[in-house]
Structure formats: C-alpha cells, structure tokens
Scaffold this motif. Structure first.
Motif, PDB file in Angstrom:
ATOM      1  N   PHE A  52       0.843  -1.191   0.000  1.00 48.81           N
ATOM      2  CA  PHE A  52       0.000   0.000   0.000  1.00 48.81           C
ATOM      3  C   PHE A  52       0.883   1.248   0.000  1.00 48.81           C
ATOM      4  O   PHE A  52       2.047   1.217   0.431  1.00 48.81           O
ATOM      5  CB  PHE A  52      -0.924   0.020   1.219  1.00 48.81           C
ATOM      6  N   ARG A  53       0.314   2.328  -0.458  1.00 52.79           N
ATOM      7  CA  ARG A  53       0.978   3.646  -0.441  1.00 52.79           C
ATOM      8  C   ARG A  53       0.093   4.622   0.324  1.00 52.79           C
ATOM      9  O   ARG A  53      -1.127   4.670   0.113  1.00 52.79           O
ATOM     10  CB  ARG A  53       1.220   4.171  -1.844  1.00 52.79           C
ATOM     11  N   THR A  54       0.725   5.367   1.191  1.00 49.69           N
ATOM     12  CA  THR A  54       0.018   6.402   1.947  1.00 49.69           C
ATOM     13  C   THR A  54       0.634   7.758   1.615  1.00 49.69           C
ATOM     14  O   THR A  54       1.858   7.918   1.652  1.00 49.69           O
ATOM     15  CB  THR A  54       0.112   6.144   3.459  1.00 49.69           C
ATOM     16  N   GLY A  55      -0.203   8.697   1.282  1.00 48.36           N
ATOM     17  CA  GLY A  55       0.239  10.063   0.986  1.00 48.36           C
ATOM     18  C   GLY A  55      -0.258  11.023   2.045  1.00 48.36           C
ATOM     19  O   GLY A  55      -1.446  11.013   2.389  1.00 48.36           O
ATOM     20  N   ILE A  56       0.644  11.835   2.575  1.00 51.81           N
ATOM     21  CA  ILE A  56       0.321  12.802   3.629  1.00 51.81           C
ATOM     22  C   ILE A  56       0.656  14.187   3.101  1.00 51.81           C
ATOM     23  O   ILE A  56       1.779  14.422   2.624  1.00 51.81           O
ATOM     24  CB  ILE A  56       1.108  12.520   4.917  1.00 51.81           C
ATOM     25  N   TRP A  57      -0.298  15.111   3.167  1.00 52.55           N
ATOM     26  CA  TRP A  57      -0.032  16.483   2.755  1.00 52.55           C
ATOM     27  C   TRP A  57      -0.826  17.454   3.621  1.00 52.55           C
ATOM     28  O   TRP A  57      -1.829  17.099   4.241  1.00 52.55           O
ATOM     29  CB  TRP A  57      -0.347  16.680   1.275  1.00 52.55           C
ATOM     30  N   HIS A  58      -0.327  18.688   3.631  1.00 48.67           N
ATOM     31  CA  HIS A  58      -0.905  19.755   4.444  1.00 48.67           C
ATOM     32  C   HIS A  58      -1.222  20.943   3.546  1.00 48.67           C
ATOM     33  O   HIS A  58      -0.368  21.393   2.782  1.00 48.67           O
ATOM     34  CB  HIS A  58       0.067  20.166   5.550  1.00 48.67           C
ATOM     35  N   SER A  59      -2.450  21.421   3.607  1.00 50.67           N
ATOM     36  CA  SER A  59      -2.885  22.576   2.826  1.00 50.67           C
ATOM     37  C   SER A  59      -2.705  22.282   1.339  1.00 50.67           C
ATOM     38  O   SER A  59      -3.198  21.278   0.829  1.00 50.67           O
ATOM     39  CB  SER A  59      -2.124  23.824   3.285  1.00 50.67           C
TER      40      SER A  59
ATOM     41  N   PHE B  95       0.276  21.850  -0.238  1.00 47.68           N
ATOM     42  CA  PHE B  95       1.567  21.258  -0.527  1.00 47.68           C
ATOM     43  C   PHE B  95       1.402  19.873  -1.150  1.00 47.68           C
ATOM     44  O   PHE B  95       0.363  19.217  -1.002  1.00 47.68           O
ATOM     45  CB  PHE B  95       2.413  21.169   0.742  1.00 47.68           C
ATOM     46  N   ALA B  96       2.457  19.419  -1.840  1.00 45.19           N
ATOM     47  CA  ALA B  96       2.436  18.108  -2.495  1.00 45.19           C
ATOM     48  C   ALA B  96       2.483  16.997  -1.452  1.00 45.19           C
ATOM     49  O   ALA B  96       3.083  17.156  -0.381  1.00 45.19           O
ATOM     50  CB  ALA B  96       3.619  17.984  -3.452  1.00 45.19           C
ATOM     51  N   PRO B  97       1.851  15.840  -1.750  1.00 42.73           N
ATOM     52  CA  PRO B  97       1.848  14.739  -0.777  1.00 42.73           C
ATOM     53  C   PRO B  97       3.234  14.137  -0.596  1.00 42.73           C
ATOM     54  O   PRO B  97       4.052  14.095  -1.516  1.00 42.73           O
ATOM     55  CB  PRO B  97       0.872  13.723  -1.379  1.00 42.73           C
ATOM     56  N   ASP B  98       3.465  13.638   0.595  1.00 41.03           N
ATOM     57  CA  ASP B  98       4.678  12.900   0.929  1.00 41.03           C
ATOM     58  C   ASP B  98       4.291  11.420   0.999  1.00 41.03           C
ATOM     59  O   ASP B  98       3.589  10.993   1.909  1.00 41.03           O
ATOM     60  CB  ASP B  98       5.254  13.378   2.261  1.00 41.03           C
ATOM     61  N   TRP B  99       4.747  10.628   0.010  1.00 35.16           N
ATOM     62  CA  TRP B  99       4.302   9.248  -0.137  1.00 35.16           C
ATOM     63  C   TRP B  99       5.221   8.300   0.631  1.00 35.16           C
ATOM     64  O   TRP B  99       6.441   8.458   0.646  1.00 35.16           O
ATOM     65  CB  TRP B  99       4.267   8.845  -1.616  1.00 35.16           C
ATOM     66  N   GLN B 100       4.583   7.313   1.276  1.00 39.07           N
ATOM     67  CA  GLN B 100       5.288   6.269   2.000  1.00 39.07           C
ATOM     68  C   GLN B 100       4.676   4.914   1.615  1.00 39.07           C
ATOM     69  O   GLN B 100       3.459   4.813   1.440  1.00 39.07           O
ATOM     70  CB  GLN B 100       5.189   6.471   3.524  1.00 39.07           C
ATOM     71  N   GLU B 101       5.518   3.884   1.487  1.00 37.01           N
ATOM     72  CA  GLU B 101       5.062   2.546   1.129  1.00 37.01           C
ATOM     73  C   GLU B 101       5.032   1.647   2.355  1.00 37.01           C
ATOM     74  O   GLU B 101       5.894   1.749   3.238  1.00 37.01           O
ATOM     75  CB  GLU B 101       5.966   1.929   0.054  1.00 37.01           C
ATOM     76  N   PHE B 102       4.024   0.795   2.394  1.00 35.33           N
ATOM     77  CA  PHE B 102       3.853  -0.145   3.502  1.00 35.33           C
ATOM     78  C   PHE B 102       3.394  -1.481   2.941  1.00 35.33           C
ATOM     79  O   PHE B 102       2.400  -1.545   2.197  1.00 35.33           O
ATOM     80  CB  PHE B 102       2.832   0.388   4.516  1.00 35.33           C
ATOM     81  N   GLN B 103       4.114  -2.560   3.262  1.00 29.99           N
ATOM     82  CA  GLN B 103       3.765  -3.903   2.805  1.00 29.99           C
ATOM     83  C   GLN B 103       3.112  -4.675   3.941  1.00 29.99           C
ATOM     84  O   GLN B 103       3.697  -4.853   5.005  1.00 29.99           O
ATOM     85  CB  GLN B 103       5.005  -4.655   2.300  1.00 29.99           C
TER      86      GLN B 103
ATOM     87  N   SER C  83      -4.242  15.751   5.394  1.00 32.83           N
ATOM     88  CA  SER C  83      -5.004  14.771   4.616  1.00 32.83           C
ATOM     89  C   SER C  83      -4.132  13.542   4.414  1.00 32.83           C
ATOM     90  O   SER C  83      -2.937  13.654   4.138  1.00 32.83           O
ATOM     91  CB  SER C  83      -5.423  15.353   3.264  1.00 32.83           C
ATOM     92  N   VAL C  84      -4.761  12.355   4.531  1.00 34.12           N
ATOM     93  CA  VAL C  84      -4.060  11.081   4.382  1.00 34.12           C
ATOM     94  C   VAL C  84      -4.808  10.260   3.339  1.00 34.12           C
ATOM     95  O   VAL C  84      -6.012  10.018   3.483  1.00 34.12           O
ATOM     96  CB  VAL C  84      -3.972  10.315   5.712  1.00 34.12           C
ATOM     97  N   GLU C  85      -4.105   9.851   2.282  1.00 29.40           N
ATOM     98  CA  GLU C  85      -4.702   9.066   1.198  1.00 29.40           C
ATOM     99  C   GLU C  85      -4.076   7.671   1.162  1.00 29.40           C
ATOM    100  O   GLU C  85      -2.854   7.526   1.289  1.00 29.40           O
ATOM    101  CB  GLU C  85      -4.490   9.768  -0.144  1.00 29.40           C
ATOM    102  N   LEU C  86      -4.916   6.644   0.975  1.00 22.32           N
ATOM    103  CA  LEU C  86      -4.471   5.258   0.885  1.00 22.32           C
ATOM    104  C   LEU C  86      -4.668   4.769  -0.543  1.00 22.32           C
ATOM    105  O   LEU C  86      -5.768   4.908  -1.102  1.00 22.32           O
ATOM    106  CB  LEU C  86      -5.253   4.385   1.862  1.00 22.32           C
ATOM    107  N   GLN C  87      -3.596   4.207  -1.142  1.00 18.88           N
ATOM    108  CA  GLN C  87      -3.635   3.708  -2.510  1.00 18.88           C
ATOM    109  C   GLN C  87      -3.167   2.259  -2.568  1.00 18.88           C
ATOM    110  O   GLN C  87      -2.364   1.816  -1.735  1.00 18.88           O
ATOM    111  CB  GLN C  87      -2.737   4.558  -3.425  1.00 18.88           C
ATOM    112  N   TYR C  88      -3.704   1.548  -3.600  1.00 18.20           N
ATOM    113  CA  TYR C  88      -3.252   0.195  -3.907  1.00 18.20           C
ATOM    114  C   TYR C  88      -3.221   0.036  -5.418  1.00 18.20           C
ATOM    115  O   TYR C  88      -4.232   0.285  -6.093  1.00 18.20           O
ATOM    116  CB  TYR C  88      -4.169  -0.860  -3.285  1.00 18.20           C
ATOM    117  N   ASN C  89      -2.049  -0.357  -5.951  1.00 22.33           N
ATOM    118  CA  ASN C  89      -1.848  -0.490  -7.395  1.00 22.33           C
ATOM    119  C   ASN C  89      -2.194   0.801  -8.143  1.00 22.33           C
ATOM    120  O   ASN C  89      -2.769   0.778  -9.240  1.00 22.33           O
ATOM    121  CB  ASN C  89      -2.662  -1.649  -7.962  1.00 22.33           C
TER     122      ASN C  89
END
Length: 381
Positions: A191-198, A200-208, A236-242
């Motif tokens: 999974f990928r999680t993106g964190i951003w404020h206002s 600004f561009a998201p800061d993406w992190q990967e989690f298996q 804001s926190v976004e969760l992505q898969y594929n």
C-alpha cells in the motif's frame, strides 16, 4: 371467604406475569425453529442444450425474499456481465424458504464453464452458483483477474505524547477494513500512503502488509503514519493500492505549545544571564580601579580589602582642641552698642591718664569731651 380469595388473586396475578414473560421468548424461538440449515440450488435436468428449459429448485433461503436466477458463463467471475440477463428469472421465496422456477437454456455471453447463478435482491447478501454444462457451448479455462480491493471502513487513530508537545514528530495509525472483490487471492499487498498539508504536495510512503486476502474475504490493516517534526493543524491522508485511490481521511494534529514556552523562557533567561555576567565582570574589575587610584599623588583614602565589597571613603579623625585656661577675674560688663558715648576703647598712656585722675561717671546726655573740659576747669579753680 375474603381470606381465601387473597391467595387465589395472588396466584392468578403470578400466572399472568409468567405468561407475559414467556410470550416474547416463545415468539423469538419460533423463527429459530423454522430456520433452515443453508441455501442450495439444484437443476433438473443437470445439463441441456440451448433452446430447452430446466427446472431450478431452491431450499434453505430466507422466507419471503426476492431472488434472481441467471445462467452465466466463465463461472460468473465478472458478475452479471457474464450472464444471460434477458432469460433470467426473478421470484420470491415461500414462507419455508424454497422456490421452483423454469429457466430457459440459452448460450451465455461468455464460454463455459457455466453455472446457475442465484442471488438475493432484498435482505442479506446470499449467492449460490451451481454448475450447469450447456451442450454445444465450448468450455475454456476461467480467466484470472487480479484481486481488487474495496475499502469498507477507514479511521486515523492515535494521540500525542509529552515529546510531541515539545515539537517531536507525531505518529498516528491508519486503520482500514478492506475486502477482496476479485476472483484471485492477494498475497502480501503493498500500500501507499500520501500525507499532505494545505496546498503542498503529498509525501508518499510505502507499507507492505504480510498475509493473504482470499477472494470475497475482508481484512483489517494497520498502517503507521509518520509526520514531520513540529507538524500541527489539518492534514489529509490518502491510501492507494496499485495506483488506485482507496480512501482519503482527514486528521488534525495539536499545536506544540511546548516550543512556544521554550522560546518565551529563552527570551527571559538569556537577558537575565547576561546581566548577571556583567555584574560579575564589574565586581572583578573594581579592585583594579581602586589600585589605580592609590597610585595617584596626594592623600589616599583607605579602602577595604579586594573582594570584600565596594570601597568606602573613611574620614580622618577630628583634631582635639587644647582646653581653655580658667578665668581668674570676672569680665567687666560691657554696654550695648546703642548706649550713648559707646565707642571702641583706645589704648591710653600715663601722660594721657595720670594716676591722680579718677574716672568720672558719665551721665546720660553728656559727651566725653564736655565732661573732661568741665573736670579740667574745676581742678584749675
């Protein structure tokens, strides 16, 4: 008679109460006894050619529930897209949870293996697939579609600590319940999680996530979230898969008020410390200044030893006057300055004042010159 009626009335009242308490239990137990073990579907005949009909019989379904019965190819892995929807049947189960319907046999839009697909429209989601080979329709292996995840619920949990109150990076946990709606299992998804404020561009992190999500199964996953140091406010926190967005959640981080308190204390402590250091430097330099004053010519005032305080000026002792000699004779009384004939006394000699002369008393209104003239005339006469 009255005494005997009281126990009877009490017994009648107790019987009514017991009946009232037992009635809801009996009503709840009646559907449980009528419940059937499980839903099942059978076809008679079990195979047929297009253009014929088959009798579909169902048992163990919920009572008075609307169903749909379809003939599908490819085992119906893609839902109703693989089914012959035009020849399908809709029906309602009986009070005992059964049904019987005549289903036309047609060529499905996808090749076999073919199934009779029965599913509920109202009530709980119950689906039963029964194999039904269609004569004259080719059978090909079922295509395997990748597993597809569908988010069911998602929340962001966790709280701050004492260190985050002073600006340490906050940590949260992204909790999501996802379901595999595909026809193949998903093993160790990333999974990928993106964190951003206002803006600004998201800061993406990967989690298996380690594990297997079976087709049709659901699983709760916990993904740690790491924020930047001193982060506060809305994020804001976004969760992505594929590469597909599953869900987006909002989280509010508290303000690190400990940082503001630190800067406030720093603005107070530093000036006070500098002031105290300046006083210590002045105390160290003051004895040297006193020594420089001692080297100047002229009288030097005494001072205290160095390091015992500030120098103080000590005045010399007052001189002692010698005692006045005692008086041997009382002083003659002196007339006030405004008395007639008062003037400064002039030194006299023996010629001016012979010893034979006696001083004449002066009377008010006479002068010294007149008195001496009269005195001289009297003596000559």
């Amino acid at each position: 008679m009255t005494v005997m009626s009281l126990p009877r009335r009490a017994a009648l009242l107790a019987g009514v109460l017991l009946l009232a308490l037992a009635l809801p239990v009996a009503l709840r137990a009646a559907p449980a006894r009528a419940a059937t073990p499980g839903a099942a579907v059978t076809a008679s005949p079990g195979t047929a050619a297009p253009g014929s009909t088959t009798t579909i019989t169902g048992t163990g379904w919920p009572a008075r529930t609307l169903l749909t019965v379809l003939l599908c190819g490819q085992n119906g892995v893609d839902g109703t897209d693989d089914c012959a929807n035009g020849s399908g049947r809709a029906l309602t189960t009986t009070a005992g949870g059964g049904f019987t319907v005549q289903l036309p046999v047609v060529k499905p839009p996808q090749p076999c293996p073919c199934v009779i697909h029965a599913t509920t429209v109202t009530g709980g989601n119950i689906t039963v697939n029964t194999a039904f080979p269609v004569i004259g329709v080719a059978s090909v292996p079922v295509k395997q579609s990748p597993g597809t995840l569908l988010p069911l619920t998602a929340t962001v949990s966790g709280g701050g600590s004492l260190m985050t109150w002073f600006g340490a990076p906050p940590h949260r946990t992204f909790k999501a319940v996802i379901a595999n709606v595909g026809n193949s299992a998903i093993t160790d998804p990333v999974f990928r999680t993106g964190i951003w404020h206002s803006v600004f561009a998201p800061d993406w992190q990967e989690f298996q996530w380690s594990g297997v999500i079976a087709p049709g199964g659901r699983q709760e996953i916990d993904i740690p979230l790491d924020f930047a140091a001193g982060a506060h406010g809305g994020y804001s926190v976004e969760l992505q898969y594929n590469g597909t967005e599953l869900t987006t959640q909002q989280v509010t981080l508290p303000h690190p008020w400990g940082v503001a308190l630190f800067w406030l204390l720093l603005c107070v402590v530093v000036p006070v410390g500098l002031f105290r250091i300046g006083l210590a430097v002045v105390d160290r330099l003051r004895p040297d200044l006193a020594l420089n004053q001692d080297q100047r010519p002229g009288p030097r005032p005494p001072h205290t030893a160095p390091g015992q305080g500030y120098d103080t000026l000590v005045l010399p002792p007052m001189p002692v006057h010698p005692p006045r000699p005692p008086r041997t004779a009382p002083l003659a009384p002196t007339l006030p300055w405004f008395a007639p004939g008062y003037g400064p006394a002039l030194p006299r000699t023996d010629e001016d004042d012979p010893p034979s002369r006696t001083a004449q008393a002066r009377t008010p209104g006479s002068s010294t010159l007149g008195s001496s003239t009269l005195l001289d005339k009297g003596i000559d006469a």
